[in-house]
Design a protein around this motif. Structure first.
Motif, PDB file in Angstrom:
ATOM      1  N   GLN A  18       0.835  -1.207   0.000  1.00 59.65           N
ATOM      2  CA  GLN A  18       0.000   0.000   0.000  1.00 59.65           C
ATOM      3  C   GLN A  18       0.869   1.255   0.000  1.00 59.65           C
ATOM      4  OE1 GLN A  18      -2.970   0.191   3.033  1.00 59.65           O
ATOM      5  NE2 GLN A  18      -3.988  -1.730   2.423  1.00 59.65           N
ATOM      6  N   LEU A  19       1.958   1.221   0.764  1.00 68.17           N
ATOM      7  CA  LEU A  19       2.852   2.377   0.815  1.00 68.17           C
ATOM      8  C   LEU A  19       3.486   2.630  -0.546  1.00 68.17           C
ATOM      9  CD1 LEU A  19       3.881   4.430   2.898  1.00 68.17           C
ATOM     10  CD2 LEU A  19       5.854   2.941   3.255  1.00 68.17           C
ATOM     11  N   LEU A  20       3.935   1.558  -1.199  1.00 69.17           N
ATOM     12  CA  LEU A  20       4.525   1.708  -2.529  1.00 69.17           C
ATOM     13  C   LEU A  20       3.500   2.208  -3.536  1.00 69.17           C
ATOM     14  CD1 LEU A  20       6.748  -1.503  -2.708  1.00 69.17           C
ATOM     15  CD2 LEU A  20       7.488   0.851  -2.352  1.00 69.17           C
ATOM     16  N   LEU A  21       2.263   1.726  -3.437  1.00 65.43           N
ATOM     17  CA  LEU A  21       1.209   2.171  -4.350  1.00 65.43           C
ATOM     18  C   LEU A  21       0.935   3.655  -4.174  1.00 65.43           C
ATOM     19  CD1 LEU A  21      -0.942   1.513  -6.465  1.00 65.43           C
ATOM     20  CD2 LEU A  21      -2.497   0.906  -4.592  1.00 65.43           C
ATOM     21  N   ARG A  22       0.927   4.118  -2.939  1.00 70.16           N
ATOM     22  CA  ARG A  22       0.690   5.538  -2.676  1.00 70.16           C
ATOM     23  C   ARG A  22       1.784   6.399  -3.296  1.00 70.16           C
ATOM     24  NH1 ARG A  22      -1.240   5.692   3.716  1.00 70.16           N
ATOM     25  NH2 ARG A  22      -2.991   4.221   3.505  1.00 70.16           N
ATOM     26  N   TYR A  23       3.027   5.962  -3.142  1.00 70.88           N
ATOM     27  CA  TYR A  23       4.122   6.756  -3.692  1.00 70.88           C
ATOM     28  C   TYR A  23       4.109   6.737  -5.220  1.00 70.88           C
ATOM     29  CZ  TYR A  23       6.430   7.788   0.730  1.00 70.88           C
ATOM     30  OH  TYR A  23       6.727   8.294   1.966  1.00 70.88           O
ATOM     31  N   VAL A  24       3.733   5.615  -5.807  1.00 71.78           N
ATOM     32  CA  VAL A  24       3.634   5.549  -7.262  1.00 71.78           C
ATOM     33  C   VAL A  24       2.552   6.498  -7.765  1.00 71.78           C
ATOM     34  CG1 VAL A  24       2.980   4.062  -9.193  1.00 71.78           C
ATOM     35  CG2 VAL A  24       4.564   3.228  -7.466  1.00 71.78           C
ATOM     36  N   LEU A  25       1.390   6.518  -7.080  1.00 76.03           N
ATOM     37  CA  LEU A  25       0.310   7.419  -7.479  1.00 76.03           C
ATOM     38  C   LEU A  25       0.718   8.881  -7.294  1.00 76.03           C
ATOM     39  CD1 LEU A  25      -2.802   5.535  -6.031  1.00 76.03           C
ATOM     40  CD2 LEU A  25      -2.072   5.680  -8.416  1.00 76.03           C
ATOM     41  N   LEU A  26       1.385   9.186  -6.176  1.00 77.16           N
ATOM     42  CA  LEU A  26       1.853  10.557  -5.957  1.00 77.16           C
ATOM     43  C   LEU A  26       2.853  10.975  -7.027  1.00 77.16           C
ATOM     44  CD1 LEU A  26       2.321  10.633  -2.059  1.00 77.16           C
ATOM     45  CD2 LEU A  26       0.618  11.872  -3.398  1.00 77.16           C
ATOM     46  N   LEU A  27       3.741  10.053  -7.410  1.00 78.91           N
ATOM     47  CA  LEU A  27       4.721  10.360  -8.450  1.00 78.91           C
ATOM     48  C   LEU A  27       4.033  10.604  -9.789  1.00 78.91           C
ATOM     49  CD1 LEU A  27       7.704  10.641  -9.174  1.00 78.91           C
ATOM     50  CD2 LEU A  27       7.748   8.173  -9.619  1.00 78.91           C
ATOM     51  N   ALA A  28       2.989   9.804 -10.085  1.00 70.79           N
ATOM     52  CA  ALA A  28       2.253   9.992 -11.335  1.00 70.79           C
ATOM     53  C   ALA A  28       1.553  11.347 -11.363  1.00 70.79           C
ATOM     54  CB  ALA A  28       1.238   8.863 -11.515  1.00 70.79           C
ATOM     55  N   VAL A  29       0.938  11.730 -10.235  1.00 67.69           N
ATOM     56  CA  VAL A  29       0.285  13.039 -10.158  1.00 67.69           C
ATOM     57  C   VAL A  29       1.312  14.152 -10.305  1.00 67.69           C
ATOM     58  CG1 VAL A  29      -1.013  14.590  -8.657  1.00 67.69           C
ATOM     59  CG2 VAL A  29      -1.647  12.175  -8.794  1.00 67.69           C
ATOM     60  N   LEU A  30       2.481  13.975  -9.694  1.00 69.42           N
ATOM     61  CA  LEU A  30       3.537  14.985  -9.791  1.00 69.42           C
ATOM     62  C   LEU A  30       3.981  15.170 -11.236  1.00 69.42           C
ATOM     63  CD1 LEU A  30       5.555  16.850  -8.299  1.00 69.42           C
ATOM     64  CD2 LEU A  30       7.107  14.902  -8.188  1.00 69.42           C
ATOM     65  N   VAL A  31       4.136  14.069 -11.960  1.00 64.72           N
ATOM     66  CA  VAL A  31       4.558  14.150 -13.359  1.00 64.72           C
ATOM     67  C   VAL A  31       3.493  14.847 -14.203  1.00 64.72           C
ATOM     68  CG1 VAL A  31       5.073  12.790 -15.417  1.00 64.72           C
ATOM     69  CG2 VAL A  31       6.064  12.143 -13.211  1.00 64.72           C
ATOM     70  N   LEU A  32       2.222  14.536 -13.950  1.00 64.53           N
ATOM     71  CA  LEU A  32       1.146  15.123 -14.748  1.00 64.53           C
ATOM     72  C   LEU A  32       0.958  16.611 -14.471  1.00 64.53           C
ATOM     73  CD1 LEU A  32      -1.559  12.295 -14.550  1.00 64.53           C
ATOM     74  CD2 LEU A  32      -0.163  12.918 -16.519  1.00 64.53           C
ATOM     75  N   THR A  33       1.214  17.041 -13.243  1.00 65.55           N
ATOM     76  CA  THR A  33       0.979  18.444 -12.888  1.00 65.55           C
ATOM     77  C   THR A  33       2.213  19.318 -13.100  1.00 65.55           C
ATOM     78  OG1 THR A  33       1.504  17.883 -10.571  1.00 65.55           O
ATOM     79  CG2 THR A  33      -0.827  17.893 -11.211  1.00 65.55           C
ATOM     80  N   VAL A  34       3.364  18.852 -12.680  1.00 65.57           N
ATOM     81  CA  VAL A  34       4.583  19.660 -12.758  1.00 65.57           C
ATOM     82  C   VAL A  34       5.316  19.440 -14.081  1.00 65.57           C
ATOM     83  CG1 VAL A  34       6.768  20.216 -11.602  1.00 65.57           C
ATOM     84  CG2 VAL A  34       4.774  19.553 -10.252  1.00 65.57           C
ATOM     85  N   GLY A  35       5.125  18.271 -14.684  1.00 64.70           N
ATOM     86  CA  GLY A  35       5.845  17.953 -15.916  1.00 64.70           C
ATOM     87  C   GLY A  35       5.665  18.967 -17.033  1.00 64.70           C
ATOM     88  N   PRO A  36       4.418  19.367 -17.381  1.00 65.20           N
ATOM     89  CA  PRO A  36       4.250  20.358 -18.456  1.00 65.20           C
ATOM     90  C   PRO A  36       4.950  21.684 -18.173  1.00 65.20           C
ATOM     91  CG  PRO A  36       2.175  19.249 -18.008  1.00 65.20           C
ATOM     92  CD  PRO A  36       3.132  18.815 -16.935  1.00 65.20           C
ATOM     93  N   PHE A  37       4.921  22.126 -16.902  1.00 64.85           N
ATOM     94  CA  PHE A  37       5.605  23.379 -16.576  1.00 64.85           C
ATOM     95  C   PHE A  37       7.105  23.245 -16.758  1.00 64.85           C
ATOM     96  CE2 PHE A  37       8.019  25.683 -13.315  1.00 64.85           C
ATOM     97  CZ  PHE A  37       7.767  26.986 -13.704  1.00 64.85           C
ATOM     98  N   LEU A  38       7.695  22.135 -16.310  1.00 60.42           N
ATOM     99  CA  LEU A  38       9.138  21.942 -16.474  1.00 60.42           C
ATOM    100  C   LEU A  38       9.525  21.828 -17.946  1.00 60.42           C
ATOM    101  CD1 LEU A  38       9.897  19.452 -13.549  1.00 60.42           C
ATOM    102  CD2 LEU A  38      10.235  21.931 -13.610  1.00 60.42           C
ATOM    103  N   TRP A  39       8.648  21.219 -18.749  1.00 63.69           N
ATOM    104  CA  TRP A  39       8.935  21.124 -20.179  1.00 63.69           C
ATOM    105  C   TRP A  39       8.907  22.501 -20.843  1.00 63.69           C
ATOM    106  CZ3 TRP A  39      11.154  18.031 -23.436  1.00 63.69           C
ATOM    107  CH2 TRP A  39      10.951  18.218 -24.805  1.00 63.69           C
ATOM    108  N   GLN A  40       7.938  23.336 -20.447  1.00 66.18           N
ATOM    109  CA  GLN A  40       7.889  24.696 -20.985  1.00 66.18           C
ATOM    110  C   GLN A  40       9.118  25.489 -20.559  1.00 66.18           C
ATOM    111  OE1 GLN A  40       5.783  24.735 -23.526  1.00 66.18           O
ATOM    112  NE2 GLN A  40       4.592  26.495 -22.855  1.00 66.18           N
ATOM    113  N   LEU A  41       9.541  25.307 -19.307  1.00 62.75           N
ATOM    114  CA  LEU A  41      10.740  25.989 -18.833  1.00 62.75           C
ATOM    115  C   LEU A  41      11.961  25.542 -19.613  1.00 62.75           C
ATOM    116  CD1 LEU A  41      12.144  27.827 -16.770  1.00 62.75           C
ATOM    117  CD2 LEU A  41      12.297  25.855 -15.234  1.00 62.75           C
TER     118      LEU A  41
END
Length: 286
Positions: A18-41
Motif C-alpha cells: 500500500q505504501l509503494l502504491l501511494r508513492y507511485v500514485l503521488l509520483l504519477a500526479v507529480l509528473v502530470l501536474t509539474v511535468g508540463p511546466f518543467l517542459w515549458q521551462l
C-alpha cells in the motif's frame, strides 16, 4: 522508524504494497501536474540551434540561454501588459479580501432576517456558469461607461461567491464564547470583527488572496471581451499575439508562458504556510 513499520494517523501499520502504491500514485500526479511546466521551462531556455521535437525528447537544454525572454519583450510590450495584469490582480485581492471578510462575517455571526436566503443566494451564484452571464456583464459595463478600462475588467469579479462562503465557514468555526466575552466587555460589532474574528482567520484570508490573484491574473475570456485598446491589454491577452503571429516559434511561446506563471509561483511560495492552515479554517462543517 524503519520503512517497514510506518503507521497511519490511527497507529495502524501500513502494508508495504500500500505504501509503494501511494508513492507511485503521488509520483504519477507529480509528473502530470509539474511535468508540463518543467517542459515549458526547458523549451524557453533552448536556443534556435536545438531541436525541441527530437525523439526521444531531450529534456535538459544543451546550451541554456535567456535570449527567448529578451525576444518576447522585443516582440510585444510584455512588461506593460504585466503591469496591467498586476494592477487588476492586486485590486482584485483587496476587494475580495475586504468584501468576502465582511460578507462572510455577516453570514456567520450576525443575526437578522433573511440570513439563510442570503447564504443560499451565494451558493446559487456559484452554480451559474460565467458564459451564461457574460453578455449581461458586458452590457452593464457598457452602460456604466467602463468598457475598455481596467475597472471594467475588475468589477465583475471584485467579490467572488466562493470566497464569501470560504470566509463564512472560517468564521463559523470560531468559538462563540470569545465574542460573547468581548460583547459583555462592551465591544461593538466592528471591534469584535477587527480585533477578534479577523485575526483568527488569517489563513483563510491567505487562501482568498491566492484564489483572487490567480483568478484575475489568469483570466482571458472577460478581458478579451471588454478590452479593445492594446494599451489596456492584460498579460493573457498580450501573450495571445505570440500564439497567433509566431505560432511556429515554440521557444517564444514557452518563454511568454513562464513569464505569466512566475508571479503565481512567487505568490504561493510567500503565502503557502498560511494557505494550508487556511484550508483547515475554511473547512465545511458537517
Amino acid at each position: 522508524m524503519s520503512f517497514l513499520s510506518i503507521t497511519d494517523a490511527e497507529g495502524r501499520r501500513i502494508p508495504v504494497w500500500q505504501l509503494l502504491l501511494r508513492y507511485v500514485l503521488l509520483l504519477a500526479v507529480l509528473v502530470l501536474t509539474v511535468g508540463p511546466f518543467l517542459w515549458q521551462l526547458s523549451t524557453s531556455l533552448k536556443g534556435p540551434g536545438e531541436d525541441i521535437f527530437s525523439s526521444p525528447p531531450k529534456f535538459l537544454p544543451g546550451h541554456p540561454t535567456l535570449d527567448n525572454y529578451t525576444r518576447v519583450a522585443d516582440t510585444i510590450p510584455v512588461w506593460d501588459y504585466a503591469l496591467n495584469s498586476l494592477k487588476v490582480a492586486t485590486a482584485n485581492v483587496v476587494t475580495n479580501c475586504v468584501g468576502s471578510a465582511l460578507a462572510g462575517y455577516a453570514l456567520a455571526r450576525l443575526r437578522y432576517r433573511g440570513r439563510r436566503a442570503a447564504t443560499l443566494a451565494f451558493i446559487l451564484a456559484m452554480l451559474v456558469p460565467v458564459e451564461g452571464i457574460i453578455i449581461a456583464q458586458f452590457t452593464t459595463m457598457r452602460e456604466l461607461g467602463l468598457n475598455n478600462t481596467l475597472i471594467g475588467v475588475l468589477l465583475p469579479g471584485s467579490v467572488a461567491a466562493m470566497n464569501v462562503l470560504l470566509m463564512r465557514n472560517a468564521f463559523l468555526n470560531l468559538p462563540h464564547e470569545v465574542e460573547e466575552a468581548a460583547f459583555i466587555d462592551g465591544a461593538n460589532v466592528w471591534q469584535r470583527f477587527f480585533w477578534i474574528a479577523l485575526p483568527s482567520v488569517r489563513g483563510t484570508l491567505a487562501v482568498v488572496a491566492i484564489f483572487a490573484f490567480m483568478g484575475a491574473w489568469d483570466d482571458f475570456l472577460w478581458p478579451l471581451i471588454v478590452l479593445s485598446d492594446p494599451a489596456n491589454f492584460t498579460l493573457t491577452i498580450g501573450l495571445n499575439y505570440l500564439h497567433g503571429t509566431f505560432a511556429n516559434d515554440e521557444r517564444l511561446v514557452a518563454a511568454g508562458t513562464i513569464i505569466a506563471v512566475l508571479p503565481l509561483i512567487l505568490l504561493f511560495a510567500c503565502l503557502q504556510r498560511f494557505f494550508f492552515r487556511g484550508v483547515g479554517e475554511g473547512a465545511v462543517k458537517g
